[in-house]
Design a protein around this motif. Sequence first.
Motif, short mmCIF file in Angstrom:
data_model
loop_
_atom_site.label_atom_id
_atom_site.label_comp_id
_atom_site.label_asym_id
_atom_site.label_seq_id
_atom_site.Cartn_x
_atom_site.Cartn_y
_atom_site.Cartn_z
N HIS A 167 0.85 -1.20 0.00
CA HIS A 167 0.00 0.00 0.00
C HIS A 167 0.88 1.24 0.00
CE1 HIS A 167 0.27 1.29 4.31
NE2 HIS A 167 0.38 0.00 4.58
N TYR A 168 0.52 2.17 -0.87
CA TYR A 168 1.38 3.35 -1.04
C TYR A 168 0.92 4.54 -0.22
CZ TYR A 168 -1.74 5.48 -4.63
OH TYR A 168 -2.80 6.04 -5.32
N ASP A 169 -0.21 4.44 0.48
CA ASP A 169 -0.59 5.52 1.38
C ASP A 169 0.21 5.42 2.67
OD1 ASP A 169 -2.20 3.09 1.77
OD2 ASP A 169 -3.16 4.20 3.41
N SER A 170 0.27 6.51 3.41
CA SER A 170 1.01 6.55 4.67
C SER A 170 0.21 7.34 5.69
CB SER A 170 2.39 7.19 4.47
OG SER A 170 2.26 8.57 4.10
N ARG A 171 0.71 7.39 6.93
CA ARG A 171 0.01 8.12 7.98
C ARG A 171 1.00 8.63 9.01
NH1 ARG A 171 -3.10 4.58 12.42
NH2 ARG A 171 -2.53 6.46 13.58
N ALA A 172 0.56 9.63 9.78
CA ALA A 172 1.29 10.13 10.94
C ALA A 172 0.63 9.53 12.19
CB ALA A 172 1.27 11.65 10.97
N THR A 173 0.93 10.11 13.36
CA THR A 173 0.35 9.58 14.59
C THR A 173 -1.18 9.62 14.55
OG1 THR A 173 2.30 10.27 15.84
CG2 THR A 173 0.30 9.79 17.09
N ASP A 174 -1.72 10.77 14.16
CA ASP A 174 -3.16 10.93 14.01
C ASP A 174 -3.54 10.41 12.62
OD1 ASP A 174 -5.78 11.70 13.66
OD2 ASP A 174 -5.45 13.82 14.15
N VAL A 175 -4.35 9.36 12.58
CA VAL A 175 -4.69 8.74 11.30
C VAL A 175 -5.47 9.68 10.38
CG1 VAL A 175 -6.90 7.73 12.04
CG2 VAL A 175 -5.52 6.56 10.30
N MET A 176 -6.01 10.78 10.94
CA MET A 176 -6.74 11.75 10.12
C MET A 176 -5.90 12.95 9.74
SD MET A 176 -9.49 10.10 9.83
CE MET A 176 -10.49 11.31 8.97
N ASP A 177 -4.63 12.95 10.11
CA ASP A 177 -3.73 14.08 9.81
C ASP A 177 -3.17 13.93 8.40
OD1 ASP A 177 -1.75 15.99 9.62
OD2 ASP A 177 -0.67 15.36 11.43
N ALA A 178 -3.72 14.70 7.47
CA ALA A 178 -3.31 14.60 6.07
C ALA A 178 -2.28 15.67 5.69
CB ALA A 178 -4.53 14.73 5.17
N VAL A 179 -1.78 16.42 6.67
CA VAL A 179 -0.90 17.55 6.39
C VAL A 179 0.54 17.30 6.85
CG1 VAL A 179 -0.50 20.01 6.81
CG2 VAL A 179 -2.85 19.15 6.53
N SER A 180 0.71 16.75 8.04
CA SER A 180 2.06 16.55 8.59
C SER A 180 2.86 15.57 7.73
CB SER A 180 1.97 16.01 10.02
OG SER A 180 1.31 16.93 10.86
N ASP A 181 4.17 15.66 7.86
CA ASP A 181 5.04 14.70 7.17
C ASP A 181 4.72 13.28 7.64
OD1 ASP A 181 6.30 16.62 5.72
OD2 ASP A 181 8.17 16.59 6.85
N ALA A 182 4.58 12.39 6.68
CA ALA A 182 4.36 10.97 6.96
C ALA A 182 5.12 10.18 5.89
CB ALA A 182 2.87 10.63 6.94
N PRO A 183 6.44 10.06 6.05
CA PRO A 183 7.26 9.48 4.98
C PRO A 183 6.95 8.02 4.67
CG PRO A 183 8.56 9.90 6.96
CD PRO A 183 7.26 10.57 7.17
N GLY A 184 6.48 7.27 5.65
CA GLY A 184 6.02 5.90 5.39
C GLY A 184 7.04 5.03 4.68
N ALA A 185 8.29 5.05 5.14
CA ALA A 185 9.34 4.27 4.46
C ALA A 185 9.13 2.78 4.66
CB ALA A 185 10.71 4.70 4.98
N ASP A 186 8.99 2.36 5.91
CA ASP A 186 8.76 0.94 6.19
C ASP A 186 7.30 0.58 5.93
OD1 ASP A 186 8.98 -1.66 7.07
OD2 ASP A 186 9.56 -1.17 9.13
N ASP A 187 6.39 1.47 6.36
CA ASP A 187 4.95 1.24 6.26
C ASP A 187 4.33 2.25 5.30
OD1 ASP A 187 2.36 0.43 6.73
OD2 ASP A 187 2.23 1.34 8.72
N ASP A 188 4.29 2.01 3.97
CA ASP A 188 4.65 0.74 3.39
C ASP A 188 5.35 0.96 2.06
OD1 ASP A 188 4.75 -2.09 3.11
OD2 ASP A 188 2.91 -2.06 1.95
N ALA A 189 6.27 1.96 2.03
CA ALA A 189 7.10 2.07 0.82
C ALA A 189 7.91 0.80 0.60
CB ALA A 189 8.03 3.28 0.93
N SER A 190 8.24 0.10 1.68
CA SER A 190 9.00 -1.15 1.54
C SER A 190 8.21 -2.18 0.75
CB SER A 190 9.37 -1.71 2.92
OG SER A 190 8.21 -2.06 3.67
N GLY A 191 6.91 -2.32 1.05
CA GLY A 191 6.09 -3.26 0.31
C GLY A 191 5.89 -2.86 -1.13
N VAL A 192 5.71 -1.57 -1.37
CA VAL A 192 5.58 -1.09 -2.76
C VAL A 192 6.87 -1.36 -3.52
CG1 VAL A 192 5.21 0.95 -4.20
CG2 VAL A 192 3.85 0.64 -2.11
N ALA A 193 8.01 -1.18 -2.87
CA ALA A 193 9.29 -1.45 -3.53
C ALA A 193 9.40 -2.92 -3.94
CB ALA A 193 10.45 -1.07 -2.61
#
Length: 482
Positions: A167-193
């Motif tokens: 899955h290529y979406d990511s999240r920060a601490t607040d699952v509804m926070d669509a503004v803060s940085d959420a790089p999502g390297a392990d969860d789940d850029a790793s799976g997309v890779a």
Amino acid sequence: MGSDDTGERPTRPTRRTFLSASAAATAATAATVAVPSLAAPAAADPVPAGPGHPARPQRPDRELRDLLRQVDPRRIEATVRRLAAFGTRHTLSDQDDPERGIGAARDWIHARLQEYAATSGGRMTVELQSYVQQPASRIPTATRITNVVATLRGVTSPNRTYVVTGHYDSRATDVMDAVSDAPGADDDASGVAVVLELARLMATRPTAATVVFAAVAAEEQGLYGSAYLAAQLKAAGADVQGMFSDDIVGSGTADDGTRDPYAVRLFAEGVPTAETPAEATTRQSVGGENDSPSRQLARFVRDVAENDATGMRVRVIYRRDRYLRGSDHISFLREGWPAARFTEPNEDFAHQHQDVRVQDGQQFGDLPEFCDFGYIARVARVNGAALWSLAQAPGTPKGAIIVTTDLTNNTTLRWQRGDEPGLAGYEVVWRETTAAEWQRVIPVGDVTEVSIDLSKDNVFFGIRAVNRAGLRSPVAFPRPGS
């Protein structure tokens, strides 16, 4: 460990050969089925005495070894870093900004898959699979959700389908926070890779069955993207015989520093998510809690992917997913298909579902520097071994039953013959009811019925197909029938 001597005999006189006329007539055919000589698994239950020979893993052939050697950790690293550089890939983030947000990530993934499809000789097609999700849990307003899907069409069995997702979406601490940085390297850029690297390598190689490579969206909001992908495949009449979700496969290091860089967990459910009340009644009567299609898929993965070509140990976990948690394979389980979830052996919770920050001297946030790209490459090899072996082998036998019209201490099995070119025949596998893995194998030739001098009351049986190259299907667990 039991003896590897295929001449091992039961402790009492037994016919133990095939009682059906059709099987007897094809004994010579069964003897010619090409099954490679393989080493015994490292950790298996003691092999019981009885018909057949001890079960052994399916060793990778030259073609598969060549594919796995070409898995490139540097490409995987580049993918993870590029996806993390979009700042956030939250499902509710900007879909039109070319530099930041889920839309920019979507377009970048689409471009990569189109590049790979261009090398496929027309066998691979790529689509942006979109729909508008109306307000729902974690979706406050109508939101366009888009999966990026590459389909490598099978040459001889195109409707038989295997799926791999990250899955290529990511999240920060607040699952509804669509503004803060959420790089999502392990969860789940790793799976997309993992998905992108396998799409790149398999695009140039014809497969017998169809393989779908998908980067899905909105996993963090509630598996919305994968649910839509599964529904589209169901509507198209695809025969999905296996699905893998790669979610959090970025590192073998736990939050306490413990390292296990040569293992990956594979979560596989027992009682099927989509089991009907009638199926539950049958299961309660005959057993099979450890023999769901997903458990057979997991056994297949260990059989073909735990070897020197991957360098990995596959730790099968007898759960649908981690405790009270879930990933995109659940969407496929709900449709009644075999599915399982790959994830790293130990999670580091400071580097998933966390705002990027330094707190008390500790770095939090899902950043690329906490990924092990060599580890992700090894996970990709495990996935590659499983997907390639599935796509090149015959399909899982259909219509498998144990005949129950007569009370007898013998066991008669029936199944439908597959139509794959190169199909050589079938094998019956069996194990003690307390054993986790199949223990003995009986080659029975190109037949659709066989009787064996073993009581169905005492052991579990399965049937698998074999082609002329010696590639075997996952096991079909038979149900009572006539």
